[in-house]
Scaffold this active site. Sequence first.
Site, mmCIF file in Angstrom:
data_model
loop_
_atom_site.group_PDB
_atom_site.id
_atom_site.type_symbol
_atom_site.label_atom_id
_atom_site.label_comp_id
_atom_site.label_asym_id
_atom_site.label_seq_id
_atom_site.Cartn_x
_atom_site.Cartn_y
_atom_site.Cartn_z
ATOM 1 N N ASN A 106 0.836 -1.214 0.000
ATOM 2 C CA ASN A 106 0.000 0.000 0.000
ATOM 3 C C ASN A 106 0.865 1.255 0.000
ATOM 4 O O ASN A 106 0.669 2.154 0.815
ATOM 5 C CB ASN A 106 -0.951 -0.010 1.195
ATOM 6 N N ARG A 111 8.148 6.658 -2.465
ATOM 7 C CA ARG A 111 8.152 6.676 -1.003
ATOM 8 C C ARG A 111 8.827 5.431 -0.425
ATOM 9 O O ARG A 111 9.456 5.484 0.634
ATOM 10 C CB ARG A 111 6.728 6.800 -0.468
ATOM 11 N N ARG A 151 3.699 -0.478 8.909
ATOM 12 C CA ARG A 151 4.574 -1.583 8.486
ATOM 13 C C ARG A 151 5.700 -1.868 9.480
ATOM 14 O O ARG A 151 6.409 -2.857 9.330
ATOM 15 C CB ARG A 151 5.165 -1.278 7.114
ATOM 16 N N LYS A 193 1.388 -11.337 -2.453
ATOM 17 C CA LYS A 193 2.091 -10.449 -3.369
ATOM 18 C C LYS A 193 3.520 -10.190 -2.908
ATOM 19 O O LYS A 193 4.462 -10.244 -3.702
ATOM 20 C CB LYS A 193 1.306 -9.139 -3.514
ATOM 21 N N PRO A 210 3.923 -11.785 -9.431
ATOM 22 C CA PRO A 210 3.319 -10.872 -8.445
ATOM 23 C C PRO A 210 2.145 -10.097 -9.040
ATOM 24 O O PRO A 210 2.253 -9.534 -10.122
ATOM 25 C CB PRO A 210 4.469 -9.899 -8.100
ATOM 26 N N ASP A 212 0.119 -7.041 -8.381
ATOM 27 C CA ASP A 212 -0.135 -5.773 -7.699
ATOM 28 C C ASP A 212 -1.322 -5.080 -8.373
ATOM 29 O O ASP A 212 -1.960 -5.669 -9.252
ATOM 30 C CB ASP A 212 1.112 -4.883 -7.763
#
Length: 253
Positions: A106, A111, A151, A193, A210, A212
Amino acid sequence: MELDLKQTLTSGQCFRASEQNGVWTVFATSKQNLHVLTVTQNDLSPILNDEFWFNYFDMGFSYSKLKQQFSSYDETLKKACAYAPGIRILNQDPWEALCSFVVSQNNNIKRISTIIKKMCSAFGVSNAFPSAKVLSEASVEQLNQCGLGFRSQYIKNTAQAVLDGTIDFEKLKNKPIDECRKNLMLIKGIGPKVADCALLFGLHRLDCFPMDVWMKKVMNKYYPNKDSSYFGQYAGIAQQYLFHWARTSGDLL
DNA sequence: GCCCAGGGTGTTT
DNA sequence: AAACACCATGGG
């Protein structure tokens, strides 16, 4: 030499590469040692003449042959291959890859890079990627200083699992892919993922695919009644071409 | 202010 | 099992 630095290093597999005036700098980990690469597209000899970087960029594998095959599958994959034909799948350190993609959830690529940079500077030895031991011992408050947000606890869980042997990358190398995914997903904070990205980019399991948000869009629009098996044993590489094309070309809009 | 980003967890239908 | 809120944070 069918390696394009920009295409490969901005395709969202690694998060510690940067470019300035055409000069690329890449930081990578191997056995807890830091490797630093300085290279330009015009002169790839620092990669071709160095064992570590040669392997890191997967220079021993022929992508041109694979791209020919892919291009015969369908027009979408053909377009994706042609859009960034210089992409290669990097051989990254498994621990760094796993950690990086726990950070990725997310989140956006810019970032993610910022957070990982802060983690290296705060917890790494002379800017190397932090060890599992250091991260497991860091407090949630310290980890939050890097911008990890929710996280932080996931990173601690992952580091602890590597320390206590719940995750053993050496053992994973010889196990079937389903078992690998199941193993990684034991940790709270690692889902399908993140597991697939860690296996594809950290353990070079090229059949991992993966899914996403971008790949979900691609599959919904162009492959509505297909799954990763359609792309064969190198589905992970097809995924990388499709992902990069979908995310950066604007063709999906 | 809202929505989104290389998602995952926990809860509710 | 599928839908949903929630999770921090910065950028659009």
